[in-house]
Design a protein around this motif. Structure first.
Motif, PDB file in Angstrom:
ATOM      1  N   LEU A 199       0.885  -1.186   0.201  1.00 38.65           N
ATOM      2  CA  LEU A 199      -0.004  -0.041  -0.071  1.00 38.65           C
ATOM      3  C   LEU A 199       0.874   1.202  -0.068  1.00 38.65           C
ATOM      4  O   LEU A 199       0.563   2.298  -0.800  1.00 38.65           O
ATOM      5  CB  LEU A 199      -0.884  -0.009   1.348  1.00 38.65           C
ATOM      6  N   SER A 200       1.801   1.081   0.949  1.00 35.00           N
ATOM      7  CA  SER A 200       2.775   2.431   0.985  1.00 35.00           C
ATOM      8  C   SER A 200       3.317   2.635  -0.428  1.00 35.00           C
ATOM      9  O   SER A 200       3.851   3.794  -0.655  1.00 35.00           O
ATOM     10  CB  SER A 200       3.421   2.386   2.235  1.00 35.00           C
ATOM     11  N   THR A 201       4.122   1.761  -0.585  1.00 37.81           N
ATOM     12  CA  THR A 201       4.764   1.908  -2.110  1.00 37.81           C
ATOM     13  C   THR A 201       4.130   2.444  -3.343  1.00 37.81           C
ATOM     14  O   THR A 201       4.345   3.124  -4.106  1.00 37.81           O
ATOM     15  CB  THR A 201       5.747   0.882  -2.403  1.00 37.81           C
ATOM     16  N   SER A 202       2.937   1.815  -3.330  1.00 37.71           N
ATOM     17  CA  SER A 202       1.930   2.213  -4.589  1.00 37.71           C
ATOM     18  C   SER A 202       1.615   3.606  -4.522  1.00 37.71           C
ATOM     19  O   SER A 202       1.422   4.428  -5.423  1.00 37.71           O
ATOM     20  CB  SER A 202       0.872   1.286  -4.583  1.00 37.71           C
ATOM     21  N   ILE A 203       1.421   4.203  -2.964  1.00 36.84           N
ATOM     22  CA  ILE A 203       0.790   5.588  -2.916  1.00 36.84           C
ATOM     23  C   ILE A 203       2.262   6.320  -3.491  1.00 36.84           C
ATOM     24  O   ILE A 203       1.829   7.517  -3.899  1.00 36.84           O
ATOM     25  CB  ILE A 203       0.566   5.820  -1.473  1.00 36.84           C
ATOM     26  N   SER A 204       3.284   5.782  -3.270  1.00 37.88           N
ATOM     27  CA  SER A 204       4.406   6.601  -3.332  1.00 37.88           C
ATOM     28  C   SER A 204       4.559   7.122  -4.647  1.00 37.88           C
ATOM     29  O   SER A 204       5.288   8.302  -5.001  1.00 37.88           O
ATOM     30  CB  SER A 204       5.643   6.219  -2.555  1.00 37.88           C
ATOM     31  N   GLY A 205       4.047   6.449  -5.616  1.00 36.16           N
ATOM     32  CA  GLY A 205       4.550   6.541  -6.873  1.00 36.16           C
ATOM     33  C   GLY A 205       5.798   5.984  -7.491  1.00 36.16           C
ATOM     34  O   GLY A 205       6.317   5.900  -8.616  1.00 36.16           O
ATOM     35  N   PHE A 206       6.491   5.283  -6.481  1.00 35.29           N
ATOM     36  CA  PHE A 206       7.610   4.814  -6.961  1.00 35.29           C
ATOM     37  C   PHE A 206       7.636   2.953  -6.692  1.00 35.29           C
ATOM     38  O   PHE A 206       8.447   2.445  -6.793  1.00 35.29           O
ATOM     39  CB  PHE A 206       8.836   5.076  -5.903  1.00 35.29           C
ATOM     40  N   GLY A 207       6.412   2.734  -6.452  1.00 36.03           N
ATOM     41  CA  GLY A 207       6.302   1.357  -6.519  1.00 36.03           C
ATOM     42  C   GLY A 207       6.214   0.552  -7.885  1.00 36.03           C
ATOM     43  O   GLY A 207       6.307   1.072  -8.777  1.00 36.03           O
TER      44      GLY A 207
END
Length: 619
Positions: A414-422
């Motif tokens: 969830l966190s990496t996908s929100i970051s835009g760098f996932g």
């Protein structure tokens, strides 16, 4: 060779690689470069053909540089080196025609010597022999099991790094079979490698037989059946073959022109993960050649079928590992032709990414659960569990990071996908999390079947306060997310960090500004190790406080059948909240410390100007 009678010309080392497939010499049979003739292909010329061939035309004379010029001096020095560093009065005369002065040796020759063609098989014989001796000493009866799996894993790691450039460092017939099934070996080469490995194991077993009367401890331990032994052996041998194929035989993960440096580390960690996880059930072997050697020694007091059972289980594991590899890398199946230099592989499909997350999460969760088999949770050893879980996680991350990102954790996903760098969008991240939860259910169900219907012991700390548990789970979830995001920058920059693609939109409505000259982390061979180290540190540090679960999928798997019945404990939901909140806080800290990555790039940043003023401002 030059058949004109005037001497011999030695081609540069490795010149045979540039030859067409039908002209490459027999005996050069390394990974992905097998020269076995296929139906319909032209016949390779034999040595007799080469000896009776028409003379080669003479080499054209090189253009001489002007006398006394710098080019002339450089050319003279080059001629001296070509004749072996000859100096003195006759140096220039010898250098006048290096074709006549140079002696033909086997180095770089079109046809290699017998030692060159035998080296891969000799090294497999030697490597498996040393490895078998290590296993036999570590699996002796009454041997302290604390460090046996680490010893086995480190020996595999060392031999893999030492022999990979000679033989490919299979050191295991199961691995060789996997490479055969994926088209990396021809049947002839695979057969010779397997025979060399079996002979090495039997040679070590014979020496051990003569040196000592101490028996080896293989087979089920008290309270467990042979069925559980076979299941564990098949699963972790499959994991080993799967990791080897992904880390060593993948065109994408281990390109020839830019090989990775983590093959030995990932393969060795598989033995550590499986060895500690199954230590309460049996001593894992995960190598069909070593299984034969151990079975031979175990039959000293009478024939035993134990070694045969291990051998069959390890062989089955090779087929499972190969099948999983084909699922997560459908574009690298390539059974017909094993191309090692392919650079235009199509992107992995979303289904392959979902399967990759399922496989990785399954092995990580199953390894953690298996450390608690046969116990009520209160007597679980923190050290071996933390070490084996971190080893399984590291090996899986190295294997699948370039396919799905290698998260295996819903909070991190969830966190990496929100970051835009996932490695995935928010839409795909949802399916990632579903896949990880299904992996948790599968792992807990298999554990229950192996543990005679008993679920995974729920050890939520040792009587610590709610605040202590919340801080422990949240802080280490924070650390894991921050580390994973930092290691994800190279993958994201490769996708959207160059040219006009740098203006691509991200979930945070920002662009990834990769200004020329800005220092960014490059692809690292320690990315997987960094992720796994967080779990090693967390397992030792907070294992006695919160159980060091650090993964919502692990928490759900520990409820097992209760989750399917809809009976979810309140404490379970509290753990999930602690981990998700800690992960999101880690995302926030990462965005603050990497704010420059979310800057809309200016046109001059994308133009790649190298003016002094810009270089100064960038610095």
């Amino acid at each position: 060779s030059n058949a004109t009678g005037g001497g011999a010309h030695r081609p540069p080392p490795g010149a045979w690689r540039a030859l067409p497939a039908n002209l490459r010499p027999p005996g050069i049979e390394f990974l992905g470069l097998s020269q076995e003739r296929r139906p319909g292909s032209p016949r390779r010329p034999s040595r007799g053909d080469m000896a009776t061939a028409a003379p080669l035309p003479p080499l054209p004379p090189p253009e001489s540089p002007p006398p006394g010029s710098a080019e002339e001096g450089a050319a003279s020095e080059q001629r001296r080196r070509a004749v072996g560093g000859t100096f003195g009065a006759g140096a220039d005369a010898a250098a006048g025609d290096s074709r006549e002065a140079t002696q033909l040796t086997h180095e770089g020759a079109i046809y290699p010597s017998l030692w060159e063609t035998s080296a891969p098989y000799l090294m497999e014989f030697f490597g498996v022999g040393v490895l078998t001796m290590t296993f036999m000493y570590n699996y002796s009866v009454n041997k302290d099991p604390v460090y046996t799996s680490t010893s086995n894993g480190l020996m595999v790691m060392a031999l893999t790094y030492a022999l990979s450039h000679v033989s490919g460092a299979n050191l295991n017939p199961s691995v060789t079979i996997s490479l055969l099934l994926t088209g990396r070996y021809t049947p002839r080469v695979a057969m010779k490698l397997c025979i060399s490995q079996m002979m090495g194991a039997m040679a070590a077993a014979t020496v051990r037989w003569q040196m000592s009367i101490v028996d080896v401890d293989i087979g089920p331990k008290a309270g467990h059946t042979f069925r559980a032994v076979i299941i564990v052996e098949i699963l972790y041998t499959g994991m080993l073959c799967f990791v080897f194929l992904n880390c060593a035989a993948s065109n994408k993960n281990n390109p020839v022109r830019n090989p990775n440096g983590f093959v030995g580390l990932a393969v060795g960690l598989c033995f550590i993960a499986g060895g500690y996880a199954a230590s309460n059930i049996s001593n894992t072997v995960m190598n069909s050649a070593i299984a034969v050697g151990l079975g031979f020694v175990d039959s000293k007091n009478g024939f035993s079928w134990t070694g045969v059972a291990y051998f069959l289980a390890d062989t089955i594991g090779a087929f499972i590992g190969t099948a999983l590899f084909r699922i997560v890398r459908p574009d690298e199946d390539n059974v017909g032709v094993a191309r090692r230099d392919a650079e235009d592989l199509r992107r992995d499909t979303d289904s392959a990414k979902l399967f990759a997350e399922f496989i990785g999460a399954f092995y990580v969760i199953f390894t953690k659960a298996l450390n608690r088999i046969g116990s009520d949770g209160s007597d679980t050893e923190i050290g071996p569990e933390a070490w084996s879980v971190a080893a399984a996680l590291t090996a899986m991350v190295y294997s699948l990071r370039d396919v799905s990102g290698g998260y295996f954790n819903p909070a991190v996903t969830l966190s990496t996908s929100i970051s835009g760098f996932g490695f995935c969008s928010l839409r795909v991240a949802f399916f990632y999390m579903v896949s990880q939860i299904f992996a948790a259910i599968a792992a807990s169900s298999l554990f229950t079947a192996m543990n005679n219907g008993k679920g995974i012991p729920l050890t939520f700390g040792g009587g610590e306060s709610v605040y202590a548990v919340m801080f422990a789970e949240g802080s280490f979830s924070f650390l894991i997310t921050y580390v994973v995001l930092t290691m994800s920058i190279p993958m994201a920059s490769a996708a959207v960090g160059s040219g006009s693609e740098a203006t691509a939109k991200t979930p945070l409505k920002a662009a990834v500004g990769m200004k020329p000259g800005r220092r960014q982390p490059g692809p690292s061979d320690v990315a997987g190790f960094a992720y796994g180290s967080c779990h090693t540190a967390g397992g030792y540090a907070i294992g006695a406080i919160s159980g060091s679960l650090l993964n919502p999928a692990v928490v759900l798997s520990f409820t097992g059948v209760d989750l399917l019945k809809g009976q979810v404990q309140a404490q379970v939901m509290a753990y999930i909240v602690y981990q998700v909140v800690g992960s999101l806080l880690g995302l926030g800290a990462w965005v603050v410390t990497h704010a420059g990555l979310y800057r809309q790039p200016k046109e001059e940043d994308l133009s790649g100007s190298d003016s002094p003023d810009e270089s100064k401002s960038t610095a």
